[in-house]
Design an enzyme around this catalytic site. Sequence first.
Site, short mmCIF file in Angstrom:
data_model
loop_
_atom_site.label_atom_id
_atom_site.label_comp_id
_atom_site.label_asym_id
_atom_site.label_seq_id
_atom_site.Cartn_x
_atom_site.Cartn_y
_atom_site.Cartn_z
N LYS A 52 0.85 -1.21 0.00
CA LYS A 52 0.00 0.00 0.00
C LYS A 52 0.88 1.26 0.00
O LYS A 52 0.63 2.20 -0.74
CB LYS A 52 -0.93 0.00 1.23
CG LYS A 52 -2.08 -1.01 1.09
CD LYS A 52 -2.85 -1.21 2.40
CE LYS A 52 -3.84 -2.36 2.25
NZ LYS A 52 -4.52 -2.72 3.50
N GLN A 96 -4.53 -1.40 9.88
CA GLN A 96 -4.42 -2.74 9.28
C GLN A 96 -4.96 -3.79 10.25
O GLN A 96 -4.55 -3.85 11.41
CB GLN A 96 -2.95 -3.02 8.92
CG GLN A 96 -2.73 -4.33 8.19
CD GLN A 96 -3.34 -4.36 6.79
OE1 GLN A 96 -3.26 -3.40 6.03
NE2 GLN A 96 -3.98 -5.47 6.45
N ASP A 119 -10.98 3.04 4.27
CA ASP A 119 -11.31 1.61 4.17
C ASP A 119 -12.83 1.41 4.07
O ASP A 119 -13.31 0.35 3.69
CB ASP A 119 -10.80 0.85 5.41
CG ASP A 119 -9.52 0.08 5.12
OD1 ASP A 119 -9.25 -0.19 3.93
OD2 ASP A 119 -8.81 -0.26 6.08
#
Length: 290
Positions: A52, A96, A119
């Site tokens: 990412k 994460q 997200d």
Amino acid sequence: MIILDGKKTSNEIKEEIKITVNSMKASGERPPHLAAILVGNDGASLTYVGSKVRSCEYVGFDSTLIRLESNISEEELLRHISDLNQDDNLDGYIVQLPLPNHINEEKILLAIDPKKDVDGFHPANFGKMALELNAFIPATPFGILQLLERYKIPTSGKHCVVVGRSHIVGRPISILMSQKGPAGNATVTVAHSRTENLDLLTRSADIVIMALGIPEYLTADKVKEGVVIIDVGITRVPDKKHPKGYVIKGDVAFEEVSKKAKFITPVPGGVGPMTIAMLLQNTLLARQWN
Ligand code: NDP
């Protein structure tokens, strides 16, 4: 049979984002800025976060990686989140997953400012998505929609069976596929571990989206000729012959199912790369919306 090439499509999306970022910079604007919080040293999480961050650099975003010890307290993690929420130079960030067991994941996700929740996991974003309002769509379902749209796969009026009802893949993609609009208007059936006669359902489907995490679960006898297959599954299967000691498998027995499918995503190289591209897209949207 046509392979839905997620690598190629995600590269196209990244190039489009790069052009937008270059013109932002040329007109004196700050580029989008994405941060990622990584707690602990989980191998797969490190790999995901690493790619990412590299993708951010590639498209010209600013990026910040915040690495925290696995024994960090929940309070301390919440303080980091509060700092990120207040940082005006930051457009979006991700935490994460999975987090260590002593940290309540739900509490952490709820603490993220929905405006920075690229997200798309916060209930405010999920609710807006379900109501067809502007929202950050979770990156994996967003990537699936993009693949369907960019390969011009008809979805309107089609029977789509989604196998899996998780909050990050199965549930959101089932909502999105039934909505009005591009890659939508499908008639959706959501299947899960309690579903009876799943084979009958998948055999009747025009589009099957597999998101359960059981390697090669969907075999050729469970689908009809001309089906569209989207394989979200990613499982590391031990393989001594491979230098890494494992191979990545999807939820679909690709070799046999691809012979019956009209369109199919490979694993790896299908939905996976799209997920990162759509995270970048959400970060760009965060920069433009806020
Ligand atoms: P979860 O484990 O959260 O959900 C799995 C779902 O599959 C559940 O709804 C479960 O049902 C259902 N299920 C399990 N066994 C069966 C069965 N035998 N028959 C029918 N349904 C079943 O997984 P995720 O959604 O997080 O991930 C699914 C897969 O996708 C994983 O392999 C994951 O690694 C991968 N993934 C890939 C991403 C990408 O970028 N390509 C991103 C995210 C995930 P129930 O609800 O009843 O338990």
